[in-house]
Scaffold this active site. Structure first.
Site, PDB file in Angstrom:
ATOM      1  N   GLY A   1      20.723  37.281  35.511  1.00 52.46           N
ATOM      2  CA  GLY A   1      20.919  36.894  36.714  1.00 52.46           C
ATOM      3  C   GLY A   1      20.130  37.279  37.790  1.00 52.46           C
ATOM      4  O   GLY A   1      19.277  36.529  38.192  1.00 52.46           O
TER       5      GLY A   1
ATOM      6  N   ARG B   1      33.235  32.900  28.976  1.00 51.02           N
ATOM      7  CA  ARG B   1      32.872  34.182  29.214  1.00 51.02           C
ATOM      8  C   ARG B   1      33.774  35.293  29.258  1.00 51.02           C
ATOM      9  O   ARG B   1      34.851  35.184  30.023  1.00 51.02           O
ATOM     10  CB  ARG B   1      32.239  34.108  30.713  1.00 51.02           C
ATOM     11  CG  ARG B   1      31.101  35.085  30.943  1.00 51.02           C
ATOM     12  CD  ARG B   1      30.577  35.206  32.504  1.00 51.02           C
ATOM     13  NE  ARG B   1      29.336  35.815  32.428  1.00 51.02           N
ATOM     14  CZ  ARG B   1      28.672  36.481  33.442  1.00 51.02           C
ATOM     15  NH1 ARG B   1      29.558  36.470  34.526  1.00 51.02           N
ATOM     16  NH2 ARG B   1      27.803  36.778  33.493  1.00 51.02           N
TER      17      ARG B   1
ATOM     18  N   ALA C   1      36.223  36.334  32.592  1.00 51.91           N
ATOM     19  CA  ALA C   1      35.482  37.683  32.844  1.00 51.91           C
ATOM     20  C   ALA C   1      35.917  38.309  34.193  1.00 51.91           C
ATOM     21  O   ALA C   1      36.400  37.574  34.987  1.00 51.91           O
ATOM     22  CB  ALA C   1      33.960  37.522  32.434  1.00 51.91           C
TER      23      ALA C   1
ATOM     24  N   TYR D   1      39.114  38.221  36.908  1.00 51.23           N
ATOM     25  CA  TYR D   1      39.617  37.060  37.648  1.00 51.23           C
ATOM     26  C   TYR D   1      41.072  36.713  36.797  1.00 51.23           C
ATOM     27  O   TYR D   1      41.144  37.258  35.917  1.00 51.23           O
ATOM     28  CB  TYR D   1      38.670  36.194  37.737  1.00 51.23           C
ATOM     29  CG  TYR D   1      37.549  36.567  38.824  1.00 51.23           C
ATOM     30  CD1 TYR D   1      37.931  36.830  40.082  1.00 51.23           C
ATOM     31  CD2 TYR D   1      36.412  36.903  38.493  1.00 51.23           C
ATOM     32  CE1 TYR D   1      36.981  37.516  41.141  1.00 51.23           C
ATOM     33  CE2 TYR D   1      35.483  37.427  39.093  1.00 51.23           C
ATOM     34  CZ  TYR D   1      35.782  37.664  40.384  1.00 51.23           C
ATOM     35  OH  TYR D   1      34.721  38.383  41.263  1.00 51.23           O
TER      36      TYR D   1
ATOM     37  N   ASN E   1      36.785  44.881  39.790  1.00 48.90           N
ATOM     38  CA  ASN E   1      37.940  44.202  40.390  1.00 48.90           C
ATOM     39  C   ASN E   1      39.211  44.924  39.838  1.00 48.90           C
ATOM     40  O   ASN E   1      40.405  44.470  39.497  1.00 48.90           O
ATOM     41  CB  ASN E   1      38.182  42.709  40.004  1.00 48.90           C
ATOM     42  CG  ASN E   1      37.218  41.885  41.002  1.00 48.90           C
ATOM     43  OD1 ASN E   1      37.049  42.389  42.052  1.00 48.90           O
ATOM     44  ND2 ASN E   1      36.468  40.907  40.500  1.00 48.90           N
TER      45      ASN E   1
ATOM     46  N   PRO F   1      25.560  32.881  35.737  1.00 44.66           N
ATOM     47  CA  PRO F   1      26.439  32.304  36.849  1.00 44.66           C
ATOM     48  C   PRO F   1      26.342  33.474  38.076  1.00 44.66           C
ATOM     49  O   PRO F   1      26.417  34.501  37.911  1.00 44.66           O
ATOM     50  CB  PRO F   1      27.832  32.341  36.226  1.00 44.66           C
ATOM     51  CG  PRO F   1      27.680  33.282  35.221  1.00 44.66           C
ATOM     52  CD  PRO F   1      26.460  33.225  34.482  1.00 44.66           C
TER      53      PRO F   1
HETATM   54  C1  8OZ Z   1      30.037  39.166  42.772  1.00 47.56           C
HETATM   55  C2  8OZ Z   1      30.685  38.621  44.047  1.00 47.56           C
HETATM   56  C3  8OZ Z   1      31.323  37.670  43.980  1.00 47.56           C
HETATM   57  C4  8OZ Z   1      31.787  37.146  42.941  1.00 47.56           C
HETATM   58  C5  8OZ Z   1      31.948  37.468  39.221  1.00 47.56           C
HETATM   59  C6  8OZ Z   1      32.394  35.587  40.515  1.00 47.56           C
HETATM   60  O1  8OZ Z   1      31.951  38.813  39.092  1.00 47.56           O
HETATM   61  C7  8OZ Z   1      31.788  36.833  40.560  1.00 47.56           C
HETATM   62  C8  8OZ Z   1      31.539  37.602  41.732  1.00 47.56           C
HETATM   63  C9  8OZ Z   1      30.359  38.675  41.589  1.00 47.56           C
HETATM   64  O2  8OZ Z   1      32.190  36.847  38.213  1.00 47.56           O
END
Ligand code: 8OZ
Length: 358
Positions: A315, A228, A178, A181, A236, A24
């Site tokens: 990726g 995932r 993962a 989020y 994050n 993804p």
């Molecule tokens: C990098 C930039 C924006 C989103 C992820 C959906 O880390 C992301 C994402 C990664 O799963």
């Protein structure tokens, strides 16, 4: 003959012609207001249909699930129709494609949410860092902690989005739990300080993921559902006081569903990666295992041959090489990826990477 990247595979009921999965990848090339995939997006995915399986970019399941600019969605009829064109194009090329279901939780900004709403999270803890907004990079805000009574609504959004994904013809769905989020924010205790049945013990912190997985499986079937996880990633602003035990527990808990696969990000983006034994985690999962994180051809083949992984998700190599499978098969040189065009923009760095000459 020993299994390798080019051997067919079966993940649940999804049959793959090879074991190279397109990971993804957020690319931020959907229209701002509708989130409806366009011709450009159809072309991009179609170009990569020789992968054994494509996992779509992370896709918001509701208006409140958004956290970046120019994302496609999977909750309106128009989005379903747009995604159906993507799916049909991939299927016409003989490919398989699953949609990644995404709720960003606190990794958002009011300017990206309906009526300037505050982002929601397990706890009111502002993550360090900045959101990608239409006004540029802006500091994250302190999110609002979800009430226990609001959780069923979140689960319902996953149900609705899964129905939308199936209506678009996807071969399955992947639950994004993962990379910091919403679901990951509930799992790890750096972001989850709740004192209700969704916080505290491993069982309580995993409760939302289990409820969401149960709901998604009820719609899609376990044999078309993947999950995932990223146990070692600080991306994050994530942390946990006991990641190995937590994620061993989460993995064991997921066994009850007989999922199509478990997809594991075996490393960390940004910050200090935590020490983590992925071989140990893998032993706790009874189904098919998809490994991701900086694999190349040799490491992918080695992971499959040793039984560590059933399939490998790539990726960046798939960004720059639509025909990555053919290149690995023939040991052809790879195109270099241009990180300046990873997010946002047009066909440049998206659909214009060259194929091998015939
Ligand atoms: C990098 C930039 C924006 C989103 C992820 C959906 O880390 C992301 C994402 C990664 O799963």
């Amino acid at each position: 003959m020993a299994l390798d990247l080019f051997s067919p595979a079966k993940l649940g009921s999804i049959t793959l012609k090879n074991r190279m999965v397109m990971a993804p990848l957020t690319r931020s090339r959907a229209p701002k207001d509708s989130g409806v995939p366009q011709d450009l997006n159809v072309t991009y995915y179609k170009q990569r249909a020789t992968a054994g399986l494509i996992i779509t970019e992370a896709t918001p399941i509701s208006a409140m699930a958004h956290g970046y600019i120019l994302l496609p969605g999977i909750y309106t009829d128009a989005q379903v129709a747009g995604w159906k064109r993507v799916v049909d194009a991939v299927h016409a090329e003989g490919g398989k494609i699953v949609l990644q279901l995404w709720h960003v939780g606190r990794i958002a900004h009011p300017s990206l949410l309906p009526n300037g709403a505050l982002p929601v999270a397990p706890s009111a803890i502002k993550p360090a860092g900045q959101a990608f907004t239409y006004q540029g990079l802006v500091d994250f805000v302190e999110p609002r902690a979800l009430e226990s009574s609001e959780i069923p609504e979140i689960v319902q959004e996953y149900t609705h989005a899964t129905k939308c994904a199936l209506a678009a013809g996807f071969d399955g769905v992947e639950i994004h739990s993962a990379n910091g989020y919403l679901l990951d924010q509930f799992l790890r205790d750096g972001s989850n300080k709740r004192d209700d049945q969704y916080g505290g013990s491993f069982e309580n912190r995993a409760r939302l993921l289990m409820e969401v997985t149960k709901a998604v499986v009820a719609v899609a079937g376990a044999d078309k559902t993947g999950v995932r996880l990223s146990p070692a990633s600080p991306f994050n602003d994530m942390s946990d006081s006991n990641p190995q035990a937590l994620f061993n527990f989460v993995t064991e808990s997921l066994n009850q569903f007989n999922l199509a696969y478990l997809h594991v990000v075996e490393g960390g983006m940004g910050g200090d990666e935590v020490v983590f034994d992925f071989a140990e985690l893998r032993k706790h999962f009874k189904g098919s295992y998809m490994a991701n994180f900086g694999y190349d051809k040799a490491r992918g083949n080695a992971a499959i041959a040793s039984g560590h992984a059933d399939v490998i998700a790539y990726g960046v190599p798939f960004i720059a090489n639509p025909d990555l499978v053919q290149r690995y098969r023939t040991d052809a040189p790879l195109n270099e990826a241009d990180s300046n065009t990873f997010y946002g923009g047009d066909e440049k760095g998206y659909t214009d990477y060259p194929f091998l000459k015939a």
